[in-house]
Design an enzyme around this catalytic site. Structure first.
Site, mmCIF file in Angstrom:
data_model
loop_
_atom_site.group_PDB
_atom_site.id
_atom_site.type_symbol
_atom_site.label_atom_id
_atom_site.label_comp_id
_atom_site.label_asym_id
_atom_site.label_seq_id
_atom_site.Cartn_x
_atom_site.Cartn_y
_atom_site.Cartn_z
ATOM 1 N N LYS A 172 0.853 -1.188 0.000
ATOM 2 C CA LYS A 172 0.000 0.000 0.000
ATOM 3 C C LYS A 172 0.890 1.240 0.000
ATOM 4 O O LYS A 172 1.770 1.381 0.858
ATOM 5 C CB LYS A 172 -0.851 -0.045 1.270
ATOM 6 C CG LYS A 172 -2.203 0.603 1.169
ATOM 7 C CD LYS A 172 -2.942 0.294 2.478
ATOM 8 C CE LYS A 172 -4.304 0.857 2.516
ATOM 9 N NZ LYS A 172 -4.889 0.758 3.867
HETATM 10 C C1 E4P Z 1 -8.265 1.703 3.810
HETATM 11 O O1 E4P Z 1 -7.506 0.888 3.330
HETATM 12 C C2 E4P Z 1 -8.062 2.345 5.102
HETATM 13 O O2 E4P Z 1 -7.374 1.465 5.951
HETATM 14 C C3 E4P Z 1 -9.348 2.683 5.814
HETATM 15 O O3 E4P Z 1 -10.489 2.318 5.081
HETATM 16 C C4 E4P Z 1 -9.393 4.027 6.453
HETATM 17 O O4 E4P Z 1 -10.629 4.188 7.092
HETATM 18 P P1 E4P Z 1 -10.909 5.356 8.154
HETATM 19 O O5 E4P Z 1 -11.105 6.628 7.406
HETATM 20 O O6 E4P Z 1 -12.161 4.927 8.860
HETATM 21 O O7 E4P Z 1 -9.709 5.386 9.048
#
Ligand code: E4P
Length: 217
Positions: free
Chosen positions: A83
């Site tokens: 990522k």
């Molecule tokens: C995506 O890969 C992220 O880990 C995640 O969806 C972030 O979500 P949040 O905005 O609730 O922290």
């Protein structure tokens, strides 16, 4: 539509995986912090449970180091998706890592132009953050819809991974629009089964069954 679990909580991932609800997992530095575990150890454990892509996020901000981190994370297991953030350095790392044949998830996407760049850099997944847009009074679902249109216009194969999902409506809307994947916290995935009329109907059936005096077993 594939379901990814947005969590580094081993028990929660195992639980949903046993139900056949897990096509993959996404983690991020905040979720690693919440788990209280070492990133390499907990990610390996997740990869041993789940067959599908498991996203592990780099933390460098400069491309060369992101690439090194990505290569190290990818060594954890064959199903790692590296990522990277949607910055120019992240896109550069995405291009190099995807050219090496690795899955790459480009995260922190908040515009259709950013999504276009990620697709051109060879991203396997683009992660538009719905909830965080909603938080600033911009409809996150509009972004999912726009990216779907643009990717379909040009036959981009990058998968739309609807992220920052906070509600069951985000899941239903993502499915209607045609997002390829949603990633949601375990509690949101569990809530998908809830409906008050199901509970009410079941209570009536069980009360009537009681009155029959019968038993099945
Ligand atoms: C995506 O890969 C992220 O880990 C995640 O969806 C972030 O979500 P949040 O905005 O609730 O922290």
């Amino acid at each position: 539509m594939k379901f990814f679990v947005d969590s580094a909580d081993i028990a929660a991932i195992k639980d949903l995986n046993d139900l056949g609800m897990v096509d993959g997992v996404t983690t991020n530095p905040s979720l690693i912090l919440k788990s209280g575990r070492d990133i390499l150890e907990v990610t390996k454990e997740i990869c041993d449970i789940v067959d599908g892509p498991v996203s592990a996020e780099v933390v460098a901000t400069e491309a060369e180091t992101m690439i090194e981190e990505g290569r190290k994370l990818a060594k954890i297991a064959d199903n790692i998706a590296v990522k990277v953030p949607l910055t120019w350095d992240g896109l550069k790392a995405c291009k190099v890592l995807s050219d090496e044949g690795r899955m790459v998830n480009v995260t922190l996407c908040f515009s259709v132009n950013q999504a276009l760049l990620a697709a051109k850099a060879g991203a396997t997944f683009i992660s538009p953050f719905i909830g965080r847009l909603d938080d600033i009074n911009i409809d996150g679902m509009d972004l999912i819809e726009d990216i779907r249109t643009v990717y379909d216009n040009f036959d981009f194969t990058t998968q739309i991974l609807a992220a920052s999902i906070r509600t069951v409506n985000h899941v239903a809307d993502s499915a209607r629009i045609g997002a390829d994947v949603i990633t949601a916290p375990p509690e949101v995935i569990r809530k998908l089964a809830d409906h008050p009329l199901t509970d009410k109907g079941l209570a009536t059936f069980l009360a009537d069954w009681e009155k029959t005096g019968q038993k099945i077993l």
